[in-house]
Motif scaffolding. Sequence first.
Motif, PDB file in Angstrom:
ATOM      1  N   HIS A 134       0.829  -1.205   0.000  1.00 52.41           N
ATOM      2  CA  HIS A 134       0.000   0.000   0.000  1.00 52.41           C
ATOM      3  C   HIS A 134       0.867   1.260   0.000  1.00 52.41           C
ATOM      4  N   LEU A 135       1.905   1.246   0.838  1.00 48.67           N
ATOM      5  CA  LEU A 135       2.772   2.421   0.938  1.00 48.67           C
ATOM      6  C   LEU A 135       3.471   2.694  -0.394  1.00 48.67           C
ATOM      7  N   GLN A 136       3.938   1.633  -1.029  1.00 50.17           N
ATOM      8  CA  GLN A 136       4.634   1.791  -2.310  1.00 50.17           C
ATOM      9  C   GLN A 136       3.696   2.379  -3.363  1.00 50.17           C
ATOM     10  N   GLU A 137       2.468   1.864  -3.444  1.00 46.99           N
ATOM     11  CA  GLU A 137       1.521   2.362  -4.444  1.00 46.99           C
ATOM     12  C   GLU A 137       1.085   3.785  -4.128  1.00 46.99           C
ATOM     13  N   HIS A 138       0.918   4.100  -2.847  1.00 48.84           N
ATOM     14  CA  HIS A 138       0.561   5.473  -2.446  1.00 48.84           C
ATOM     15  C   HIS A 138       1.658   6.438  -2.874  1.00 48.84           C
ATOM     16  N   ALA A 139       2.921   6.053  -2.677  1.00 48.93           N
ATOM     17  CA  ALA A 139       4.036   6.915  -3.094  1.00 48.93           C
ATOM     18  C   ALA A 139       3.993   7.166  -4.597  1.00 48.93           C
ATOM     19  N   ARG A 140       3.697   6.124  -5.365  1.00 46.64           N
ATOM     20  CA  ARG A 140       3.597   6.281  -6.812  1.00 46.64           C
ATOM     21  C   ARG A 140       2.462   7.233  -7.184  1.00 46.64           C
ATOM     22  N   LEU A 141       1.318   7.069  -6.512  1.00 43.03           N
ATOM     23  CA  LEU A 141       0.171   7.930  -6.803  1.00 43.03           C
ATOM     24  C   LEU A 141       0.500   9.383  -6.487  1.00 43.03           C
ATOM     25  N   ALA A 142       1.138   9.619  -5.337  1.00 45.66           N
ATOM     26  CA  ALA A 142       1.467  10.990  -4.936  1.00 45.66           C
ATOM     27  C   ALA A 142       2.372  11.649  -5.980  1.00 45.66           C
ATOM     28  N   LYS A 143       3.371  10.935  -6.433  1.00 49.54           N
ATOM     29  CA  LYS A 143       4.282  11.497  -7.435  1.00 49.54           C
ATOM     30  C   LYS A 143       3.553  11.765  -8.742  1.00 49.54           C
ATOM     31  N   ALA A 144       2.608  10.865  -9.097  1.00 47.27           N
ATOM     32  CA  ALA A 144       1.818  11.079 -10.309  1.00 47.27           C
ATOM     33  C   ALA A 144       0.934  12.313 -10.189  1.00 47.27           C
ATOM     34  N   CYS A 145       0.625  12.698  -8.943  1.00 49.85           N
ATOM     35  CA  CYS A 145      -0.172  13.903  -8.697  1.00 49.85           C
ATOM     36  C   CYS A 145       0.694  15.159  -8.615  1.00 49.85           C
ATOM     37  N   GLY A 146       1.978  15.042  -8.874  1.00 46.19           N
ATOM     38  CA  GLY A 146       2.850  16.205  -8.892  1.00 46.19           C
ATOM     39  C   GLY A 146       3.578  16.481  -7.595  1.00 46.19           C
ATOM     40  N   VAL A 147       3.465  15.575  -6.624  1.00 46.24           N
ATOM     41  CA  VAL A 147       4.199  15.769  -5.365  1.00 46.24           C
ATOM     42  C   VAL A 147       5.683  15.484  -5.637  1.00 46.24           C
ATOM     43  N   PRO A 148       6.581  16.410  -5.324  1.00 46.64           N
ATOM     44  CA  PRO A 148       7.994  16.235  -5.686  1.00 46.64           C
ATOM     45  C   PRO A 148       8.657  15.013  -5.068  1.00 46.64           C
ATOM     46  N   GLU A 149       8.334  14.726  -3.807  1.00 53.82           N
ATOM     47  CA  GLU A 149       8.984  13.618  -3.117  1.00 53.82           C
ATOM     48  C   GLU A 149       7.959  12.776  -2.362  1.00 53.82           C
ATOM     49  N   ALA A 150       8.256  11.478  -2.233  1.00 57.34           N
ATOM     50  CA  ALA A 150       7.449  10.584  -1.410  1.00 57.34           C
ATOM     51  C   ALA A 150       8.390   9.630  -0.692  1.00 57.34           C
ATOM     52  N   PHE A 151       8.261   9.543   0.623  1.00 57.61           N
ATOM     53  CA  PHE A 151       9.138   8.691   1.428  1.00 57.61           C
ATOM     54  C   PHE A 151       8.352   7.495   1.941  1.00 57.61           C
ATOM     55  N   GLU A 152       8.837   6.295   1.609  1.00 61.41           N
ATOM     56  CA  GLU A 152       8.271   5.078   2.177  1.00 61.41           C
ATOM     57  C   GLU A 152       9.144   4.691   3.374  1.00 61.41           C
ATOM     58  N   ILE A 153       8.588   4.769   4.551  1.00 60.42           N
ATOM     59  CA  ILE A 153       9.353   4.486   5.761  1.00 60.42           C
ATOM     60  C   ILE A 153       8.646   3.410   6.568  1.00 60.42           C
ATOM     61  N   GLY A 154       9.268   2.997   7.655  1.00 59.88           N
ATOM     62  CA  GLY A 154       8.677   2.023   8.561  1.00 59.88           C
ATOM     63  C   GLY A 154       8.598   2.576   9.964  1.00 59.88           C
ATOM     64  N   ASN A 155       7.955   1.829  10.842  1.00 65.03           N
ATOM     65  CA  ASN A 155       7.902   2.228  12.241  1.00 65.03           C
ATOM     66  C   ASN A 155       9.326   2.364  12.786  1.00 65.03           C
ATOM     67  N   GLY A 156       9.569   3.435  13.535  1.00 61.24           N
ATOM     68  CA  GLY A 156      10.879   3.667  14.110  1.00 61.24           C
ATOM     69  C   GLY A 156      11.804   4.500  13.254  1.00 61.24           C
ATOM     70  N   THR A 157      11.370   4.870  12.055  1.00 61.54           N
ATOM     71  CA  THR A 157      12.194   5.707  11.184  1.00 61.54           C
ATOM     72  C   THR A 157      11.903   7.173  11.474  1.00 61.54           C
ATOM     73  N   MET A 158      12.932   7.909  11.855  1.00 61.29           N
ATOM     74  CA  MET A 158      12.766   9.324  12.151  1.00 61.29           C
ATOM     75  C   MET A 158      13.144  10.156  10.926  1.00 61.29           C
ATOM     76  N   LEU A 159      12.169  10.903  10.430  1.00 62.78           N
ATOM     77  CA  LEU A 159      12.379  11.796   9.287  1.00 62.78           C
ATOM     78  C   LEU A 159      12.547  13.228   9.775  1.00 62.78           C
ATOM     79  N   ARG A 160      13.562  13.895   9.290  1.00 59.74           N
ATOM     80  CA  ARG A 160      13.624  15.346   9.495  1.00 59.74           C
ATOM     81  C   ARG A 160      12.975  15.992   8.287  1.00 59.74           C
ATOM     82  N   LEU A 161      11.854  16.647   8.529  1.00 57.82           N
ATOM     83  CA  LEU A 161      11.072  17.254   7.453  1.00 57.82           C
ATOM     84  C   LEU A 161      11.592  18.637   7.090  1.00 57.82           C
ATOM     85  N   ALA A 162      12.188  19.321   8.049  1.00 61.05           N
ATOM     86  CA  ALA A 162      12.710  20.679   7.823  1.00 61.05           C
ATOM     87  C   ALA A 162      13.749  20.967   8.888  1.00 61.05           C
ATOM     88  N   PRO A 163      14.704  21.857   8.576  1.00 60.28           N
ATOM     89  CA  PRO A 163      14.891  22.574   7.314  1.00 60.28           C
ATOM     90  C   PRO A 163      15.714  21.744   6.326  1.00 60.28           C
TER      91      PRO A 163
END
Length: 553
Positions: free
Chosen positions: A396-425
């Motif tokens: 599901h996550l993989q397909e959602h990432a593909r859909l988001a990019k097809a909608c013009g979203v520049p980036e899509a991150f597929e992560i798992g539980n415990g993965t800390m993303l720094r969103l900004a800056p």
Amino acid sequence: MSQSEDATELFYLPLGGVGEIGMNLSLYGCGGKWLMVDLGVSFGDDSMPMVDVVMADPAWIEERADKLVGLVLTHGHEDHLGAVGHLWRRLRCPVWATPFTASLLKGKLHEAGLHNDVPLTVVAPGSRFTVGPFEIEMISMTHSIPEPNTLAIRTKAGTVVHTGDWKFDPDPLLGPTADKEALRKAGKGGVLAVVGDSTNVFTRGHSGSESEVRGSLIELLGRFDGRIAVSCFATNVARLESIAVAAAANDRNVALVGRSLWRIDKAARENGYFADLPPFLTEHDAGYLPKDKVVYICTGSQGEPRAALARIASGDHPHVALGSGDVVIFSSRIIPGNEKEIYRLQNDLVRLGVEVVTEKDEFIHVSGHPAREEMEELYRLLRPKLAVPVHGEARHLQEHARLAKACGVPEAFEIGNGTMLRLAPGPVEVVDYVPTGRLCVDGPRLVRLDSEILRNRRRMVYNGSAVVTVVVDRNGKLMGDPQLTALGLLDAGHEAEEHDVVVEAIRDAIEELPLKAKRDDGIVRETARLAVRRSLKETHGKKPITDVHLVRI
């Protein structure tokens, strides 16, 4: 990793609900503080013998509880709030929820003995409030429960939209339609990231409207002359109302069968829902009605063995009996993993002579989650720089990432539980991996799902258990035959020969030990243990959990 107190840094850390459906627990970090969004449970399956309720282990944030500024609940489903009563004592943070969600939570807190302890703030749908460095806007959406909210989480580092569970229902029957204007405004203001529901990403088109189900139910109930039982998710308040409206249209009265339905009815009426419906009948009172004048709404659409419908199907319910000429309507979908239980329940009903109707037979259910067309519309409204798919398995996550990019979203991150993303800056990046795990309810306590206790329990379920008592003198000479009980493997009364083979193996193994080894309790115990396991492996193909009691006299 120690988190910066720089208010221009924004982090996202899921501890549950990513790579899986259920157990939602999301954390947002900014300025050295953390905000929790949802704290839910999941339910045990065949891989978890004797486990009913499972939740994400909050150990990482528990260690930083002084930095946790609050918990915001998006809506009232179990996979979003069901763990609060179990875990709040470890976190001790304030909680925010809209009125219907708060009513459900209060009931759970009362059961947990926390009703006077948890600082719960009830906020109106569409409201804004501040929790530490986070400004929260509750954006009203539609779902299969009243008052679902998407959260616009605004910080000095940027805005994240956390969708929760949602859909765009043009006619939800209870509550308003989704506030697309608020979503559009959020998009115009700039959205750094969307953390979004992936459940139905493979479903084409639109998820459908609850109003369409109501019309179908009215027509369907008119076809039957016997007793009608309808099973659905108890929290689907609009569906409960639709069943009641359909019953009234066909001159039938409605009774609720199952405690969770009565809890939902209470919460709904406390918050102004069901205002036009008369009180539901009890299952006892409905028993006095002619069979063509009653509709039972029953718990147990997922085959739960202790729910009302399973008890009815087994003939074990004290007030409701169904048979030839009656019908059971499953106004719900099959949650993946529940197929065996549901089919077993349906077969039991058929054996009683009951007609079974499912969503495969009639239009009697729509999902509460968005199909692709709705997801695409959401991305057009929000125009985020980043998509982070959650609430779904890996595919599901993989397909959602593909859909988001097809909608013009520049980036899509597929992560798992415990993965800390720094969103900004700066560029979005993974900055840490933190330990995660699962806890389960085991009687009055919580234990880790990977604990020795549950590992042994699983092994006992599949391999049985054995207890051996060996009595020896101080030199290790056996003072009698070892006493063996092999639970789940051997019946000493009917399998005496097989039982004696194992006893003989234990005796031979101990007698063959050197004298020095016979005087060592640890060696004798281990020798007996291995003899049991080897013998039962040869005769039964099992290696049981084995405990040896050594008595030296």
